[in-house]
Motif scaffolding. Structure first.
Motif, PDB file in Angstrom:
ATOM      1  N   LEU A  85       0.605  -1.171   0.036  1.00  0.00           N
ATOM      2  CA  LEU A  85      -0.191   0.170  -0.175  1.00  0.00           C
ATOM      3  C   LEU A  85       0.946   1.117   0.134  1.00  0.00           C
ATOM      4  N   THR A  86       0.598   2.419  -0.730  1.00  0.00           N
ATOM      5  CA  THR A  86       1.361   3.394  -0.716  1.00  0.00           C
ATOM      6  C   THR A  86       0.618   4.693  -0.509  1.00  0.00           C
ATOM      7  N   SER A  87      -0.484   4.591  -0.812  1.00  0.00           N
ATOM      8  CA  SER A  87      -1.305   6.055  -0.959  1.00  0.00           C
ATOM      9  C   SER A  87      -2.771   5.964   0.010  1.00  0.00           C
ATOM     10  N   ARG A  88      -2.984   7.201   0.269  1.00  0.00           N
ATOM     11  CA  ARG A  88      -4.276   7.003   1.352  1.00  0.00           C
ATOM     12  C   ARG A  88      -5.290   8.261   0.566  1.00  0.00           C
ATOM     13  N   PRO A  89      -6.075   8.079  -0.623  1.00  0.00           N
ATOM     14  CA  PRO A  89      -6.996   9.194  -0.904  1.00  0.00           C
ATOM     15  C   PRO A  89      -8.137   8.974  -0.068  1.00  0.00           C
ATOM     16  N   TRP A  90      -8.596  10.497   0.298  1.00  0.00           N
ATOM     17  CA  TRP A  90      -9.734  10.787   0.936  1.00  0.00           C
ATOM     18  C   TRP A  90     -10.733  11.273   0.139  1.00  0.00           C
ATOM     19  N   ILE A  91     -11.869  10.550   0.183  1.00  0.00           N
ATOM     20  CA  ILE A  91     -13.011  10.728  -0.721  1.00  0.00           C
ATOM     21  C   ILE A  91     -14.295  11.007  -0.297  1.00  0.00           C
ATOM     22  N   VAL A  92     -14.927  12.044  -1.058  1.00  0.00           N
ATOM     23  CA  VAL A  92     -16.455  12.380  -0.420  1.00  0.00           C
ATOM     24  C   VAL A  92     -17.458  12.097  -1.494  1.00  0.00           C
ATOM     25  N   ARG A  93     -18.451  12.042  -1.203  1.00  0.00           N
ATOM     26  CA  ARG A  93     -19.545  11.890  -2.425  1.00  0.00           C
ATOM     27  C   ARG A  93     -19.711  13.074  -2.968  1.00  0.00           C
ATOM     28  N   ASP A  94     -20.008  12.921  -4.483  1.00  0.00           N
ATOM     29  CA  ASP A  94     -20.027  14.150  -5.292  1.00  0.00           C
ATOM     30  C   ASP A  94     -20.922  13.621  -6.384  1.00  0.00           C
ATOM     31  N   ALA A  95     -21.903  14.376  -6.767  1.00  0.00           N
ATOM     32  CA  ALA A  95     -23.021  13.956  -7.784  1.00  0.00           C
ATOM     33  C   ALA A  95     -22.603  13.412  -8.747  1.00  0.00           C
ATOM     34  N   GLY A  96     -21.449  14.114  -9.479  1.00  0.00           N
ATOM     35  CA  GLY A  96     -21.166  13.785 -10.782  1.00  0.00           C
ATOM     36  C   GLY A  96     -20.283  12.694 -10.947  1.00  0.00           C
ATOM     37  N   SER A  97     -19.937  11.935  -9.799  1.00  0.00           N
ATOM     38  CA  SER A  97     -18.776  10.872  -9.887  1.00  0.00           C
ATOM     39  C   SER A  97     -19.191   9.631  -9.309  1.00  0.00           C
ATOM     40  N   ARG A  98     -19.164   8.433  -9.950  1.00  0.00           N
ATOM     41  CA  ARG A  98     -19.556   7.031  -9.388  1.00  0.00           C
ATOM     42  C   ARG A  98     -18.502   6.640  -8.311  1.00  0.00           C
ATOM     43  N   ALA A  99     -17.376   6.971  -8.265  1.00  0.00           N
ATOM     44  CA  ALA A  99     -16.421   6.763  -7.334  1.00  0.00           C
ATOM     45  C   ALA A  99     -16.224   7.805  -6.549  1.00  0.00           C
ATOM     46  N   GLY A 100     -16.781   8.998  -6.534  1.00  0.00           N
ATOM     47  CA  GLY A 100     -16.752  10.147  -5.803  1.00  0.00           C
ATOM     48  C   GLY A 100     -15.722  11.056  -5.788  1.00  0.00           C
ATOM     49  N   ARG A 101     -15.518  12.034  -5.000  1.00  0.00           N
ATOM     50  CA  ARG A 101     -14.552  13.106  -5.584  1.00  0.00           C
ATOM     51  C   ARG A 101     -13.293  13.058  -4.423  1.00  0.00           C
ATOM     52  N   ARG A 102     -12.149  13.050  -4.890  1.00  0.00           N
ATOM     53  CA  ARG A 102     -11.078  12.902  -4.145  1.00  0.00           C
ATOM     54  C   ARG A 102     -10.575  14.233  -3.587  1.00  0.00           C
ATOM     55  N   VAL A 103     -10.705  14.540  -2.288  1.00  0.00           N
ATOM     56  CA  VAL A 103     -10.288  15.991  -1.776  1.00  0.00           C
ATOM     57  C   VAL A 103      -8.604  16.099  -1.631  1.00  0.00           C
ATOM     58  N   GLY A 104      -7.862  14.868  -1.537  1.00  0.00           N
ATOM     59  CA  GLY A 104      -6.563  14.860  -1.490  1.00  0.00           C
ATOM     60  C   GLY A 104      -6.160  13.457  -1.167  1.00  0.00           C
ATOM     61  N   ALA A 105      -4.808  13.290  -1.080  1.00  0.00           N
ATOM     62  CA  ALA A 105      -4.192  11.954  -0.624  1.00  0.00           C
ATOM     63  C   ALA A 105      -3.064  12.084   0.328  1.00  0.00           C
ATOM     64  N   LEU A 106      -2.775  11.203   1.241  1.00  0.00           N
ATOM     65  CA  LEU A 106      -1.832  11.194   2.229  1.00  0.00           C
ATOM     66  C   LEU A 106      -0.973   9.880   1.896  1.00  0.00           C
ATOM     67  N   PRO A 107       0.502  10.026   2.159  1.00  0.00           N
ATOM     68  CA  PRO A 107       1.328   8.793   1.981  1.00  0.00           C
ATOM     69  C   PRO A 107       0.702   7.650   2.742  1.00  0.00           C
ATOM     70  N   PHE A 108       0.806   6.419   2.524  1.00  0.00           N
ATOM     71  CA  PHE A 108       0.326   5.158   3.354  1.00  0.00           C
ATOM     72  C   PHE A 108       1.294   4.226   2.968  1.00  0.00           C
ATOM     73  N   GLY A 109       2.407   4.081   3.655  1.00  0.00           N
ATOM     74  CA  GLY A 109       3.448   3.159   3.300  1.00  0.00           C
ATOM     75  C   GLY A 109       3.369   1.906   4.246  1.00  0.00           C
ATOM     76  N   PHE A 110       2.433   1.141   3.960  1.00  0.00           N
ATOM     77  CA  PHE A 110       2.208   0.002   4.731  1.00  0.00           C
ATOM     78  C   PHE A 110       2.126  -1.214   3.964  1.00  0.00           C
TER      79      PHE A 110
END
Ligand SMILES: Cc1cc2nc3c(=O)[nH]c(=O)nc-3n(C[C@H](O)[C@H](O)[C@H](O)COP(=O)(O)OP(=O)(O)OC[C@H]3O[C@@H](n4cnc5c(N)ncnc54)[C@H](O)[C@@H]3O)c2cc1C
Length: 412
Positions: A72-97
């Motif tokens: 695993l490398t990255s942790r995207p944070w996702i919120v509901r968004d009317a236009g997107s099936r997978a949601g909108r990514r507000v940003g991503a943080l590193p996730f080296g696990f």
């Protein structure tokens, strides 16, 4: 000390690692008492180990590169968004696990415990009676055994901890975790909604769900492992400590199940709604989240390892790591101290501060990600990074404290 008898109460991750530690440190006899009669490989779902902590634990001989894992490398944070099936990514943080299947990790550790160690399944320790130069274990059926040192690896309701002066008990945090696992083949499409190395986090007011791939049982295939945190909206749904190891769906209060469904319906983007809905009911369970931290990791001839000593909220990403680190340091202390008292004191001095720090981090992360969530949709990459730095106290201990710096020196 080399002729001494050491008992380990509990034969899960901390127990197997502690038995390995005691044998490597040269104990004369090591006996593990595990209450469960069967193997533990079916317990739990997935867990993640931070890359830096993995490197330390592999070097110390407590994690094997051959255990199946997913990068695993990255942790995207996702919120509901009317236009997107997978949601909108507000940003991503590193996730080296590295992510693991709990059962594979336990099975490998169990296989590492040398055959000189007696591992007694189906044997519950009913009471621990400490003495000045050892402790007596009262076992089910009336049997009694005396040991020079007793290691409590018996989890959040530890009988060994109960025999110490502090006898600390776990405290309910005020919220619960739903866990589930969905085989890769059953994931909704499209495949590009979620990359293989991402720990996706669906954020909603009052909680979040983190989801990442883990190896399937026995290392075959992969599954999506999800953990959904929320505060029950009805105080009557406060779950008892009895449920701390996990409540099957049939025992979850109806109102809590309804709340889970309502949050998913109202706040999840369609892709993630489907992922949760496709998860078979019998592949889910609910765990109330608890905090526990003992003031001392060692007292007289008793020491505590793993969840018996400290239970940090799962957001800290450190439960299994902390247990393996405890064993690593215990090995060092037993091998290098000149007396039992010296070994217990050195172990306590090394591990009590590490346990406290990680429990504190879990509380901070729980507040920020569940109990007092920000307006997720208003965040952007910069604001997400600022929020995380503050929530995680700089992020230094996320995934567990370093062994070398502050957690006690490993032997190799
Ligand atoms: C279902 C589940 C899911 C988890 N998921 C994650 C995760 O995703 N990420 C993560 O980092 N951590 C996770 N954890 C926590 C993590 O597994 C633990 O923090 C870590 O493995 C250390 O556990 P332990 O061995 O100290 O305690 P436990 O795994 O709780 O083991 C305690 C053992 O002691 C035995 N025992 C208890 N009392 C007695 C007695 N009186 N006599 C004899 N035996 C006794 C029990 O049967 C048990 O096998 C999970 C734990 C569970 C139970």
């Amino acid at each position: 000390m080399s002729a001494g008898r050491i008992a380990v109460v509990g034969g899960s991750i901390a127990g197997c690692a502690a038995a390995l530690a005691a044998a490597r440190a040269g104990a004369g006899e090591v006996v593990v008492y595990e209450r469960a009669a069967g193997g533990l490989q079916d317990r739990g779902v997935g867990l993640a180990v931070h890359d830096r902590r993995y490197a330390e634990l592999e070097a110390a001989g407590y994690l094997d590169p051959a255990i199946p894992w997913v990068r695993l490398t990255s942790r995207p944070w996702i919120v509901r968004d009317a236009g997107s099936r997978a949601g909108r990514r507000v940003g991503a943080l590193p996730f080296g696990f590295r992510s693991y299947n709990w059962g594979s990790l336990w099975s490998e550790l169990r296989a590492r415990v040398p055959s000189s160690v007696a591992y007694e399944r189906g044997t519950a320790v009913e009471r621990v009676v400490p003495g000045p130069d050892g402790a007596v274990l009262q076992l089910a059926g009336g049997r009694e055994e005396r040991f020079d040192l007793v290691v409590g690896a018996d989890g959040y309701r530890s009988a060994v901890r109960a025999a110490t002066r502090a006898a600390t008990v776990p405290r309910y945090s005020g919220y619960v975790a739903w866990r589930g696992a969905l085989p890769e083949a059953d994931l909704p499409g499209p495949a590009e909604a979620w990359a293989r190395d991402e720990a996706a986090t669906v954020a909603f007011p009052g909680g979040h769900m983190i989801v990442y791939r883990i190896p399937g049982p026995g290392g075959t295939g992969t599954s999506a492992n999800w953990v959904f945190y929320c505060v029950p909206d009805d105080p009557a749904h406060t779950l008892s400590l009895e449920a701390a190891a996990g409540l099957p769906p049939s025992r979850v209060p109806d109102g809590l199940t309804a709340q889970h469904r309502a949050v998913v319906d109202a706040h999840f983007p369609p892709y993630w709604q489907e992922l949760v809905r496709r998860t078979p009911k019998d592949a889910t369970y609910v765990q109330p989240v608890h905090d526990l931290c003992v003031p001392r990791y060692g007292e007289g001839r008793l020491v505590l390892v793993g969840d018996a000593a400290a239970v940090a909220r799962p957001h800290s990403g450190s439960g299994a790591v902390k247990a393996l680190q405890d064993a690593t340091v215990l090995e060092h202390c037993l091998a290098s101290a000149g007396s039992w008292a010296g070994a217990v004191a050195a172990y306590d001095a090394a591990r009590a501060p590490a346990g406290r720090a990680i429990v504190d981090l879990g509380r901070r992360l729980g507040r920020a990600q569940v109990q007092a969530t920000p307006a997720w949709a208003a965040l952007d990459q910069g604001a997400l990074e600022d929020w995380w730095r503050q929530a995680a106290d700089g992020g230094r201990d996320f995934g567990g404290r370093s062994l070398g710096e502050r957690g006690g020196e490993p032997r190799r």
